[in-house]
Design a protein around this motif. Structure first.
Motif, PDB file in Angstrom:
ATOM      1  N   ASP A   1       0.846  -1.184   0.000  1.00 46.38           N
ATOM      2  CA  ASP A   1       0.000   0.000   0.000  1.00 46.38           C
ATOM      3  C   ASP A   1       0.880   1.232   0.000  1.00 46.38           C
ATOM      4  O   ASP A   1       1.687   1.434   0.898  1.00 46.38           O
ATOM      5  CB  ASP A   1      -0.909  -0.005   1.227  1.00 46.38           C
ATOM      6  CG  ASP A   1      -1.921  -1.126   1.119  1.00 46.38           C
ATOM      7  OD1 ASP A   1      -2.667  -1.137   0.131  1.00 46.38           O
ATOM      8  OD2 ASP A   1      -1.921  -2.004   2.005  1.00 46.38           O
ATOM      9  N   LEU A   2       0.719   2.033  -1.055  1.00 42.45           N
ATOM     10  CA  LEU A   2       1.568   3.205  -1.204  1.00 42.45           C
ATOM     11  C   LEU A   2       0.696   4.428  -1.390  1.00 42.45           C
ATOM     12  O   LEU A   2      -0.435   4.343  -1.845  1.00 42.45           O
ATOM     13  CB  LEU A   2       2.482   3.042  -2.427  1.00 42.45           C
ATOM     14  CG  LEU A   2       3.444   1.862  -2.387  1.00 42.45           C
ATOM     15  CD1 LEU A   2       4.053   1.675  -3.752  1.00 42.45           C
ATOM     16  CD2 LEU A   2       4.530   2.100  -1.357  1.00 42.45           C
ATOM     17  N   GLU A   3       1.257   5.546  -1.043  1.00 46.60           N
ATOM     18  CA  GLU A   3       0.580   6.807  -1.277  1.00 46.60           C
ATOM     19  C   GLU A   3       1.069   7.357  -2.611  1.00 46.60           C
ATOM     20  O   GLU A   3       2.251   7.251  -2.929  1.00 46.60           O
ATOM     21  CB  GLU A   3       0.935   7.789  -0.168  1.00 46.60           C
ATOM     22  CG  GLU A   3       0.506   7.366   1.209  1.00 46.60           C
ATOM     23  CD  GLU A   3      -0.869   7.895   1.548  1.00 46.60           C
ATOM     24  OE1 GLU A   3      -1.062   9.109   1.445  1.00 46.60           O
ATOM     25  OE2 GLU A   3      -1.756   7.087   1.883  1.00 46.60           O
ATOM     26  N   ALA A   4       0.180   7.899  -3.373  1.00 46.69           N
ATOM     27  CA  ALA A   4       0.588   8.556  -4.609  1.00 46.69           C
ATOM     28  C   ALA A   4      -0.047   9.927  -4.610  1.00 46.69           C
ATOM     29  O   ALA A   4      -1.116  10.146  -5.167  1.00 46.69           O
ATOM     30  CB  ALA A   4       0.148   7.753  -5.812  1.00 46.69           C
ATOM     31  N   ARG A   5       0.616  10.833  -3.934  1.00 44.75           N
ATOM     32  CA  ARG A   5       0.035  12.177  -3.775  1.00 44.75           C
ATOM     33  C   ARG A   5       0.676  13.173  -4.724  1.00 44.75           C
ATOM     34  O   ARG A   5       0.329  14.339  -4.721  1.00 44.75           O
ATOM     35  CB  ARG A   5       0.234  12.670  -2.343  1.00 44.75           C
ATOM     36  CG  ARG A   5      -0.300  11.744  -1.274  1.00 44.75           C
ATOM     37  CD  ARG A   5      -1.764  12.012  -0.985  1.00 44.75           C
ATOM     38  NE  ARG A   5      -2.275  11.084  -0.006  1.00 44.75           N
ATOM     39  CZ  ARG A   5      -3.570  10.842   0.184  1.00 44.75           C
ATOM     40  NH1 ARG A   5      -4.467  11.476  -0.539  1.00 44.75           N
ATOM     41  NH2 ARG A   5      -3.960   9.980   1.082  1.00 44.75           N
ATOM     42  N   GLU A   6       1.644  12.716  -5.478  1.00 47.06           N
ATOM     43  CA  GLU A   6       2.375  13.645  -6.337  1.00 47.06           C
ATOM     44  C   GLU A   6       1.599  13.817  -7.642  1.00 47.06           C
ATOM     45  O   GLU A   6       1.743  13.036  -8.575  1.00 47.06           O
ATOM     46  CB  GLU A   6       3.766  13.091  -6.625  1.00 47.06           C
ATOM     47  CG  GLU A   6       4.845  14.147  -6.567  1.00 47.06           C
ATOM     48  CD  GLU A   6       6.204  13.521  -6.743  1.00 47.06           C
ATOM     49  OE1 GLU A   6       6.873  13.866  -7.714  1.00 47.06           O
ATOM     50  OE2 GLU A   6       6.563  12.655  -5.919  1.00 47.06           O
ATOM     51  N   LEU A   7       0.752  14.824  -7.664  1.00 48.19           N
ATOM     52  CA  LEU A   7      -0.083  15.038  -8.833  1.00 48.19           C
ATOM     53  C   LEU A   7       0.344  16.316  -9.534  1.00 48.19           C
ATOM     54  O   LEU A   7       0.671  17.298  -8.879  1.00 48.19           O
ATOM     55  CB  LEU A   7      -1.555  15.181  -8.423  1.00 48.19           C
ATOM     56  CG  LEU A   7      -2.134  14.092  -7.521  1.00 48.19           C
ATOM     57  CD1 LEU A   7      -3.576  14.421  -7.195  1.00 48.19           C
ATOM     58  CD2 LEU A   7      -2.062  12.751  -8.199  1.00 48.19           C
ATOM     59  N   SER A   8       0.354  16.285 -10.864  1.00 51.64           N
ATOM     60  CA  SER A   8       0.573  17.538 -11.574  1.00 51.64           C
ATOM     61  C   SER A   8      -0.501  17.665 -12.642  1.00 51.64           C
ATOM     62  O   SER A   8      -0.776  16.714 -13.371  1.00 51.64           O
ATOM     63  CB  SER A   8       1.968  17.566 -12.195  1.00 51.64           C
ATOM     64  OG  SER A   8       2.139  16.433 -12.995  1.00 51.64           O
ATOM     65  N   VAL A   9      -1.098  18.838 -12.681  1.00 55.50           N
ATOM     66  CA  VAL A   9      -2.240  19.056 -13.567  1.00 55.50           C
ATOM     67  C   VAL A   9      -1.754  19.187 -15.009  1.00 55.50           C
ATOM     68  O   VAL A   9      -0.814  19.921 -15.294  1.00 55.50           O
ATOM     69  CB  VAL A   9      -3.009  20.314 -13.136  1.00 55.50           C
ATOM     70  CG1 VAL A   9      -4.179  20.567 -14.067  1.00 55.50           C
ATOM     71  CG2 VAL A   9      -3.489  20.153 -11.717  1.00 55.50           C
ATOM     72  N   VAL A  10      -2.361  18.426 -15.892  1.00 57.84           N
ATOM     73  CA  VAL A  10      -2.021  18.511 -17.310  1.00 57.84           C
ATOM     74  C   VAL A  10      -3.036  19.382 -18.038  1.00 57.84           C
ATOM     75  O   VAL A  10      -2.687  20.269 -18.792  1.00 57.84           O
ATOM     76  CB  VAL A  10      -1.983  17.101 -17.936  1.00 57.84           C
ATOM     77  CG1 VAL A  10      -1.658  17.182 -19.406  1.00 57.84           C
ATOM     78  CG2 VAL A  10      -0.979  16.225 -17.211  1.00 57.84           C
ATOM     79  N   LEU A  11      -4.291  19.115 -17.806  1.00 57.43           N
ATOM     80  CA  LEU A  11      -5.343  19.859 -18.501  1.00 57.43           C
ATOM     81  C   LEU A  11      -6.431  20.196 -17.509  1.00 57.43           C
ATOM     82  O   LEU A  11      -6.788  19.377 -16.661  1.00 57.43           O
ATOM     83  CB  LEU A  11      -5.959  18.997 -19.607  1.00 57.43           C
ATOM     84  CG  LEU A  11      -5.387  19.088 -21.013  1.00 57.43           C
ATOM     85  CD1 LEU A  11      -6.165  18.174 -21.909  1.00 57.43           C
ATOM     86  CD2 LEU A  11      -5.465  20.500 -21.540  1.00 57.43           C
TER      87      LEU A  11
END
Lengths: 832, 569
Positions: free
Chosen positions: A142-152
């Motif tokens: 179980d991992l966190e994936a909080r690194e989001l970058s907006v594309v559109l």
């Protein structure tokens, strides 16, 4: 894992199965579909469900193969997590928690450690954005994936509204009348719009998008049925598009072929259109796919195409636009008006299927057995058109007779037809016997046969209750017309009414002697021989919603549920109310094989199940919070053999199984078994066998195995096992030892070759030998067909060698064996 | 020149005309279309089932391509209707199978083939940059093809069919590709200009779709005194006497006729040539028309009910065709606008003769043809517009050039000289109006006010030009103008409307009370009742003649269009 013995609510079909485009596995042998909270894996060859992968807590919205490893699958769900699966083994490898609802998922080979997802924009309602999610490579499940970058920004929630262009160079998104194209390398965003709503030809909105796999070309589908092909879209002004128009209504989905030369489109017409070379002059059609096409997907090798339909059907189509296979579970119809009925003959669940059809759904295999066309009229896909639909269905006790009611909604009065079907043993299907036009003046509210198993055919009667304030009794009469093809037909026998109230329900007692008909607030009980009104019951206020008689030991009770939330039990002997309970009962379903009655109530947005015996007011089983959805229908389906494992508490489940249908047309049941147990083990085995990639080596290995398998069959179980045991370790060792610890190839080769040879010792048993000769001849023929090419090459060499002295010395059986060995050896060489 | 017998003839264009040079390699089969390679070294010719490429210097056929080669089992012949030769060596053909095909002429190979229609593709035109073509089909649809890069930044380009347009009902016989628009014309007698929005820089006249049904020329002439109308058709003329009534009525009423209109004469032109221009004298006794090569003058005599037409003998043989004919107000002379920029004055003699009086030449010696003429009512002045849009005014009394109106950057669509003030009123194709005083050789004060204030936006945005101007002799401040869609009385005494006011305000004015109406009045009084309006003229003080030509009348004469199944019918 759930401890055995507790009852679980298990979803077993129906619902809106498909939240995303289906995905073919890399070898096109499996089809992966998002189905509710699960990911289902079907075998393309057998149409069987091979595996169901569960783990998401909400609807699965996107599935994509891992571009780095084609044996892995990413799935996203509304519960805010992305899971990575090994779908061959059905094991979740990793779970990435993103934290916000995921509406769609996309993967790209170019972006190694990130995937793209559509998430709602925080703080704003109904606005969504496309983000790239960085998947951390840390260890652990179980991992966190909080690194989001907006594309559109400002994209649409539907997965069909975003597509990635060739080699991931750009991403295109459509919303309403805006097309946005974002180029990753140039960081350039271009916006194009089509002219807004036109009054004449419907609206112009975008409905779906697909990108050409090798060229800069975007295909968009529109609500008015047009397909636009955009090119030159890196110029803000000099972009251009051409239009393809065949669909008369919304284009639901588009897909390019792998080479990009063909474009597939589908819509509400249930016709798959193949556009060749982007020209509107060259198009092919695959019509009559049954229902509107919702999603189209292509296999990666381009040989297969799959369409998901709005009624949950999956169709697999060959690349030459030939219908190949259809995977259909419970067909979703617009409205289940018929209720859940069990066919006594096949034990299949019978309900509305395709428009105007009756589907027979096999619960064990989750497959449709067949579809019976009741209305027998062409269905026209057009909004606002009133078409005849099936509203009521009833089987006689043995399943010999089927009664159906169809109606067409008209502004003034409905058009009704009552049809009676006779089961023809020869053709194994129902045949229309009698058609009665306008059996009632108004809608038919209920219909039932007199259930008398042991009685003769002529006692069979059918009762229909109508909103025109009467109930009618239909009976069979001998046909006097000599030209008639059948000996019997149905006609009206008796018309009963009560104070000009609308008849709402009807029901026969178990022995068939009494008929209960509810007229709004009153239940009337009639003698089924003389048609005398015996007595009436009522429990004011509130109209009667459901009635049923008790069974077996409780046959002296009549149960009724009213609008005002009362469940009443009347004693037929004393004509008095035995007990009543305050419950808002929606469904009242007696078990035909026991005295139990199941009632489903709906209270404060949750459904609860009560199972009781009519003779005691205390329920024997209560399940609160059965599910969040409203349960509309329920049915007891008799088991083939009584279940033995259940504890005392679940005795009522021993002889029949209870199924529910919710208002989202999801079929659920109560089961003590876990999910894995319900899948057939054989299909799992199949998955492992087929999962091996096709290489010359695997072909050789497969051949080897097949031969063994054939011999297994040929020789029976007596002889072969020891040989199998003898051979396999060498091969197994070879395959399963890590490469770096293996000895040199020259050392291994003899062992391997030896393992392929068939030792002679086994064949010494003479009583087996004759059989072998015959059978192996056959198997040889089979293998000859498969290996035509190699055979050609070998012909002269084998002829030469056969002339040698070896052949004279050997017995016939040995000769055969030898030839077989030779063949195997040579083909192995040629394969290399 | 490609011929039906399969020969291609080369002609040299010399100042005196054209001169036959030689024949290229002749083969069987009609030549239907020709195209020069931009470098002038090769000619591509389309024929039945094949296309050929000629080397111009040697005259030999250097390539012969069967266009029908790969079509299986086709018995019909494939007609190459149109051909284009690109500088890259690509030959584009459009044929009767509805295909547009791209060929490499050197290899003789098919590069691309697009089937655009089930019926023939008749016409084809290439843009100057050779990155876009337009084709016209016999179903009335036109399609644009564009040469687009397959991938961003890659050199590989492909022809892609992009925009389909359906503006015609019948065959599209001719197409043209300008830098900003696609132009098509067809059998349904329409000329359509479809702008390419991506090439148009700003919104304006160029940015809108234009459809033309009638030529922007006067096709009707009127003999005011004799109350005759002369209608010009392509191959004949018709002379009608107008009916009359003696009752009066209210607005909108149709009055009973006392005398029915009467068809007097139908005059058929000889030969295959079309009539270019025609005119009838104000007294009605002279009638002149001109074709591309010949000028004809007739004397019409009325004897009771009968009419006799007699050709005037010894009419001067004009070397060049006349572009416009105009009789003087007293019917004593005829002005002939010639193709060489000069205006001939013929004197008409009773009882049926004429003689050449004078030829006016522009002082600049411009060779552009004169295409519009206007003569003053007092017989002093004649104004002539030549193809370079210069307006020359000649004095008829002194027989010399009087002055030139300052040149404006647009074509003149109509002009007329006021009978009282001798002001020349000029309408330009950009809808501007000018008034030029001939005696004072300058623009009038009113014209300067118009230029200062500017005309109303709606007026400027109209897309059909003013085709005729006339005046009201009773009220000198009234100018009567019309185009195809409207008739306008321009009252110079009233203020000009500004952009906020309603231009077409006649119907709203009617509903207003008298004093409010006075405040709302402006110079333009527009009537759109008659459409399409071919001609309007004031016969006398209270009689106006309007000629309307309903489009349905034209359409019913057209052949049937190709049957096409329409979905949902």
């Amino acid at each position: 894992m759930v401890a055995p013995g507790t009852l679980r609510v298990v979803r077993c079909g129906g619902n809106t199965l498909h939240g995303a485009r289906a995905v073919f596995s890399a070898d096109s042998k499996y089809l992966l579909c998002a189905a509710g909270d699960f990911v289902k894996m079907y075998s393309v060859a057998t149409e069987e469900t091979v595996r169901v992968m569960g783990g998401h807590a909400d609807l699965v919205t996107g599935i994509q193969l891992n571009p780095q490893n084609h044996m892995q699958l990413y799935s996203s769900s509304l519960d805010g997590s992305i899971k990575l699966w090994d779908f061959m083994d059905g094991i979740p490898i990793k779970t990435f928690t993103v934290g916000s609802k995921l509406m769609a998922l996309y993967t790209l080979a170019r972006f190694e450690d990130s995937v793209f997802a559509v998430i709602p924009k925080s703080g704003e309602r109904d606005t969504f954005q496309l983000v790239s999610v960085k998947l951390t490579k840390a260890a652990g499940q179980d991992l966190e994936a909080r690194e989001l970058s907006v594309v559109l920004d400002g994209v649409d929630a539907s997965p069909k509204h975003i597509a990635f262009g060739r080699e991931g160079a750009y991403v295109a998104s459509v919303k309403d009348i805006i097309l946005q194209v974002y180029f990753f390398k140039q960081k350039q965003l271009n916006r194009f719009s089509v002219s807004a709503v036109k009054a004449k030809s419907g609206n112009n909105h975008f409905t779906c998008i697909a990108c050409h796999p090798t060229e800069d070309c975007i295909a968009t589908g529109h609500a008015d049925g047009k397909i636009r092909l955009w090119r030159n879209f890196y110029h803000k002004k000099e972009y251009t598009f051409s239009t393809l128009h065949w669909h008369h209504d919304t284009v639901m989905d588009l897909a390019f072929s792998v080479e990009g030369t063909n474009l597939l489109s589908g819509g509400v017409e249930s016709v798959l259109v193949l556009w060749r070379n982007e020209s509107d002059r060259q198009k092919d059609f695959l019509p009559r796919l049954g229902s509107a096409i919702e999603y189209i997907s292509m296999s990666s090798d381009g040989t297969l195409c799959c369409t998901l339909h709005t009624d949950n059907r999956i169709t697999i189509i060959n690349s030459n636009l030939r219908f190949s296979k259809s995977i259909q579970g419970l067909i979703k119809s617009t409205d289940v008006k018929t209720g859940l009925v069990v066919d006594p003959r096949t034990k299949a669940l019978v309900l509305n299927g395709e428009p105007g059809h009756l589907q027979f759904y096999c619960l064990q295999s989750d497959q449709q057995l067949f579809s019976l066309d009741i209305v027998q009229r062409q269905y026209i896909h057009q909004a606002g058109l009133n078409q005849a639909d099936l509203v009521k269905v009833a089987f006689s006790a043995q399943g010999k007779w089927l009664a159906t009611v169809e109606e067409r909604e008209e502004a003034t009065d409905p058009e009704l037809q009552l049809k009676l079907w006779f089961y023809d043993e020869e053709t194994q299907s129902f045949k229309l016997n009698t058609r009665i036009n306008m059996p009632h003046e108004d809608h038919i509210t209920d219909m039932c046969f007199r259930d008398m198993d042991e009685l003769e055919d002529d006692s069979l009667i059918l009762v229909t209750a109508g909103r025109d304030c009467v109930f009618k009794v239909w009976a069979m009469v001998e046909d006097t017309d000599p030209e008639a093809q059948q000996s019997v037909s149905w006609s009206c026998d008796f018309v009963g009414s009560y104070h000009n109230y609308q008849a709402t329900n009807c029901c026969f007692s178990e022995d068939g002697s009494l008929l209960a008909v509810s007229f709004e607030e009153t239940v009337t009980v009639w003698d089924s021989v003389t048609w005398d009104l015996k007595c009436t019951f009522c429990h004011p206020p509130g109209k009667i919603r459901n009635i049923c008689f008790g069974r077996q030991t409780c046959s002296k009770y009549l149960i009724g549920a009213t609008d005002h939330g009362f469940l009443c039990c009347w004693n037929l002997l004393s004509c008095a109310l035995e007990w009543s309970a305050h419950l808002n009962i929606l469904v009242l379903q007696p078990d035909p094989l026991s005295e139990h009655i199941a009632a489903v109530s709906w209270l404060s947005k949750e459904s609860s199940l009560f199972v009781f015996k009519p003779n005691e007011p205390r329920p024997i089983y209560i399940q609160r919070n059965l599910c969040k959805e409203k349960i509309q229908l329920a049915a007891f389906v008799p088991r083939d053999e009584p279940e033995t494992t259940g504890s005392e508490k679940y005795l009522w489940l021993r002889r029949s199984q209870l199924f529910f249908l919710t208002d989202t047309q999801e079929l659920m049941t109560l089961s003590t078994k876990s999910l894995e147990e319900r899948l057939t083990p054989s299909s799992k085995q199949l998955a492992v066998e087929e999962s091996l990639p096709v290489t010359p080596f695997s072909l050789l290995l497969g051949k080897h195995r097949r031969q063994q398998a054939q011999e297994d069959i040929d020789l029976g179980k007596l002889v072969v096992h020891n040989k199998h045991e003898q051979d396999s370790p060498a091969v197994k060792e070879l395959l399963h030892t890590p490469a770096h610890v293996l000895p040199s190839a020259s050392f291994l080769c003899p062992i391997f070759i030896n393992s392929l040879l068939i030792s002679k010792e086994n064949k010494s048993a003479e009583e087996v030998a004759d059989e072998v000769e015959m059978e192996s001849e056959k198997t040889e023929d089979d293998s000859d067909e498969e290996r035509d090419v190699t055979e050609m090459e070998q012909e002269d060499t084998s002829a030469l060698e056969l002339l040698g002295e070896m052949t004279c010395k050997l017995s016939k059986a040995q000769e055969k064996e030898l030839r077989k060995i030779r063949k195997t050896d040579y083909s192995w060489v040629s394969a290399f | 020149v490609g011929c039906e017998d399969g020969s291609v003839k080369l002609f040299q264009v010399v100042p005196e005309g054209i001169q036959f040079e030689r024949n290229l390699d002749r083969r069987k089969g009609r030549i239907l279309c020709l195209s020069w390679h931009p470098s002038d070294t090769h000619i591509a010719a389309g024929s039945i089932d094949i296309l050929r490429v000629f080397d111009v210097s040697s005259g030999q056929t250097v390539q012969r391509i069967m266009v029908n080669y790969h079509v299986q089992k086709v018995k019909r012949e494939c007609v190459v209707w149109s051909i284009a030769f690109l500088s890259s060596g690509t030959v584009i053909t459009s044929d009767s199978f509805g295909r547009v095909q791209f060929w490499d002429w050197q290899q003789g190979t098919l590069l691309e083939s697009h089937t655009v229609s089930t019926s023939a593709v008749l016409s084809l035109a290439v843009s100057e940059k050779e990155d876009s073509i337009i084709v016209g089909t016999s179903t009335g649809a036109t399609y644009q093809f564009q040469l687009l890069p397959v991938k961003m930044g890659s050199l590989e380009k492909r022809w892609v069919r992009t925009k389909p347009f359906q503006h015609h009902t019948h065959d599209v016989r001719a197409v043209a590709h300008s830098s900003t628009a696609l132009i098509s014309g067809g059998l349904d007698a329409q000329l359509v200009i479809r702008p390419l929005m991506e090439k148009v820089q700003k919104k304006g006249y160029d940015a809108a779709l234009r459809k033309f049904i009638f030529p922007h020329r006067r096709l009707v002439s009127c003999a005011r005194k004799a109350r005759l109308l002369l209608f010009q058709f392509s191959q004949h003329l018709e002379l009608w006497r107008l009916g009359s009534t003696d009752t009066t009525g209210k607005d909108g009423e149709v009055l009973p006729l006392r005398r029915m209109p009467e068809h007097l004469v139908q005059l058929k032109s000889k030969g295959p040539e079309h009539i270019y221009c025609s005119s009838v004298s104000p007294c009605g006794s002279w009638l002149a028309y001109s074709t591309a090569s010949r000028f004809h003058l007739y004397r019409v005599q009325y004897e009771g009910d009968g009419v006799s037409v007699k050709k005037v003998p010894k009419a001067p043989k004009l070397l060049l065709p006349a572009y416009q004919l105009q009789f003087s107000a007293d019917s004593g002379s005829l002005f002939v606008a010639s193709a060489r920029g000069s205006v001939h004055v013929l004197q008409l003699l009773e009882p049926g003769g004429c003689k050449h009086l004078h030829t006016f030449r522009p002082p600049s010696g411009s060779p552009e043809a004169v295409y519009l003429l206007a003569a003053s009512a007092d017989g002093h002045w004649v104004a002539a517009v030549s193809g370079d849009w210069a307006i020359h005014i000649y004095n008829l009394k002194c027989l010399k050039h009087h002055c030139t109106v300052p040149t404006y950057s647009c074509a003149v669509t109509a002009l007329a000289i006021h009978p009282v003030t001798n002001n020349l009123v000029i309408a330009y194709s950009d809808q501007q109006l000018f008034e030029f005083s001939i005696p004072e050789k300058q623009y009038t004060a009113w014209s300067r006010t118009v230029q200062n204030c500017g005309l109303h936006k709606v007026w400027l945005e109209r897309d059909s030009p003013i085709t005729h101007i006339t005046f009201n002799p009773k009220n000198p401040s009234h100018i009567l103008l019309h185009d195809i869609y409207m008739f306008c009385v321009l009252d110079k005494s009233l203020p000009l409307p500004d952009n906020s006011a309603l231009l077409m305000n006649q119907s709203t004015l009617k509903q207003l009370p008298e004093n409010a109406r006075q405040r709302q009045l402006h110079a333009f009084k527009i009537c759109k009742k008659f459409q399409p309006l071919l001609f309007a003229d004031l016969l006398d003080e209270n009689c106006l003649v309007m000629v309307e030509r309903p489009i349905m009348d034209i359409k019913t004469q057209l052949p049937l269009p190709i049957q096409q199944k329409k979905f949902g019918t």
